[in-house]
Write a protein that holds these residues in place. Structure first.
Motif, PDB file in Angstrom:
ATOM      1  N   THR A   1       0.324   6.409 -22.370  1.00  0.00           N
ATOM      2  CA  THR A   1      -0.398   6.596 -23.628  1.00  0.00           C
ATOM      3  C   THR A   1       0.487   7.278 -24.664  1.00  0.00           C
ATOM      4  N   ARG A   2       1.240   8.232 -24.191  1.00  0.00           N
ATOM      5  CA  ARG A   2       2.094   9.010 -25.094  1.00  0.00           C
ATOM      6  C   ARG A   2       3.224   8.169 -25.675  1.00  0.00           C
ATOM      7  N   TYR A   3       3.883   7.366 -24.831  1.00  0.00           N
ATOM      8  CA  TYR A   3       5.096   6.681 -25.276  1.00  0.00           C
ATOM      9  C   TYR A   3       4.912   5.184 -25.537  1.00  0.00           C
ATOM     10  N   LEU A   4       4.115   4.496 -24.749  1.00  0.00           N
ATOM     11  CA  LEU A   4       3.943   3.059 -24.971  1.00  0.00           C
ATOM     12  C   LEU A   4       2.908   2.778 -26.059  1.00  0.00           C
ATOM     13  N   LEU A   5       1.804   3.508 -26.012  1.00  0.00           N
ATOM     14  CA  LEU A   5       0.763   3.304 -27.011  1.00  0.00           C
ATOM     15  C   LEU A   5       0.972   4.163 -28.257  1.00  0.00           C
TER      16      LEU A   5
ATOM     17  N   PRO B   1       0.556  10.394 -28.921  1.00  0.00           N
ATOM     18  CA  PRO B   1       1.006  11.593 -28.221  1.00  0.00           C
ATOM     19  C   PRO B   1      -0.094  12.614 -27.922  1.00  0.00           C
ATOM     20  N   ARG B   2      -1.050  12.759 -28.810  1.00  0.00           N
ATOM     21  CA  ARG B   2      -2.124  13.735 -28.555  1.00  0.00           C
ATOM     22  C   ARG B   2      -3.021  13.289 -27.401  1.00  0.00           C
TER      23      ARG B   2
ATOM     24  N   ALA C   1      -3.487  15.105 -23.841  1.00  0.00           N
ATOM     25  CA  ALA C   1      -4.822  15.444 -23.323  1.00  0.00           C
ATOM     26  C   ALA C   1      -4.985  14.941 -21.888  1.00  0.00           C
ATOM     27  N   LEU C   2      -4.502  13.737 -21.635  1.00  0.00           N
ATOM     28  CA  LEU C   2      -4.567  13.211 -20.262  1.00  0.00           C
ATOM     29  C   LEU C   2      -3.731  14.054 -19.310  1.00  0.00           C
ATOM     30  N   LEU C   3      -2.554  14.477 -19.755  1.00  0.00           N
ATOM     31  CA  LEU C   3      -1.707  15.318 -18.909  1.00  0.00           C
ATOM     32  C   LEU C   3      -2.359  16.675 -18.655  1.00  0.00           C
ATOM     33  N   LEU C   4      -3.075  17.184 -19.630  1.00  0.00           N
ATOM     34  CA  LEU C   4      -3.751  18.477 -19.455  1.00  0.00           C
ATOM     35  C   LEU C   4      -4.968  18.385 -18.537  1.00  0.00           C
TER      36      LEU C   4
END
Length: 189
Positions: free
Chosen positions: A23-27, A30-31, A35-38
């Motif tokens: 989500t952060r890099y392909l889509l 970054p936010r 959020a998914l990583l958190l």
């Protein structure tokens, strides 16, 4: 049930990590990726609650409860560094970022690096020990909690062995190879 949940949490960790980085890099969101990583620590909270409920409902404390405590301890001690390392590689591979630096390979720089990694293992052992002590207090029956006490020994033996390995880098530092011009080659600080 606890063993299955440990496996689910491990798989969930990697799924959330992949989803967060994608989500952060392909889509390019970054936010949302952050959020998914958190959300990853929530997996450990779920594991902790289910383990406590399992003990509360009369389960005999066993290896599965010890492994759950060690798993949570490992995640607290090493999870952030793992996510940061993978984030750097994802930024490089998926977003054209710079190649992340590797750990130092030689000398005291490598010894300091290994000492920092060992500190993560100490944190992991301390967290696992605290969780195991809380479980022992929660159960409240010393005749049923011997297996949990033995897992504390596993955590600290692991930290001790890792500490000896980290110390070996300081006692016997690896020297950088010297080329024909007498300059060190391959040193990464």
């Amino acid at each position: 049930m606890v063993v299955a949940l440990i496996v689910i949490c491990e798989v969930g960790f990697w799924v959330l990590l992949a989803a967060g980085l994608a989500t952060r890099y392909l889509l390019k969101m970054p936010r949302t990726g952050a959020a998914l990583l958190l959300c990853e620590p929530l997996l450990e909270v779920v594991l902790l609650v289910v383990t406590a409920l399992d003990l509360k409902n009369g389960a005999v404390p066993s290896a599965r409860h010890g492994v759950a405590a060690l798993y949570i301890g490992y995640t607290v001690g090493h999870g952030h560094r793992t996510v940061k390392w993978l984030d750097g590689h994802a930024a490089h591979r998926l977003a054209g970022g710079p190649r992340p630096p590797g750990p130092p390979r030689y000398g005291m720089a490598r010894a300091r690096y290994e000492a920092r990694v060992w500190l993560g293992t100490l944190v992991a052992a301390a967290v696992a020990t605290a969780l195991l002590w809380l479980a022992i207090l929660y159960v409240g029956d010393a005749t049923r909690t011997g297996s949990l006490e033995s897992w504390m020994g596993v955590a600290w033996r692991t930290a001790g062995i890792h500490g000896l390995i980290a110390l070996s880098y300081a006692i016997w530092p690896r020297k950088a190879p010297v080329d024909e011009a007498s300059e060190p080659v391959g040193v990464r600080e």
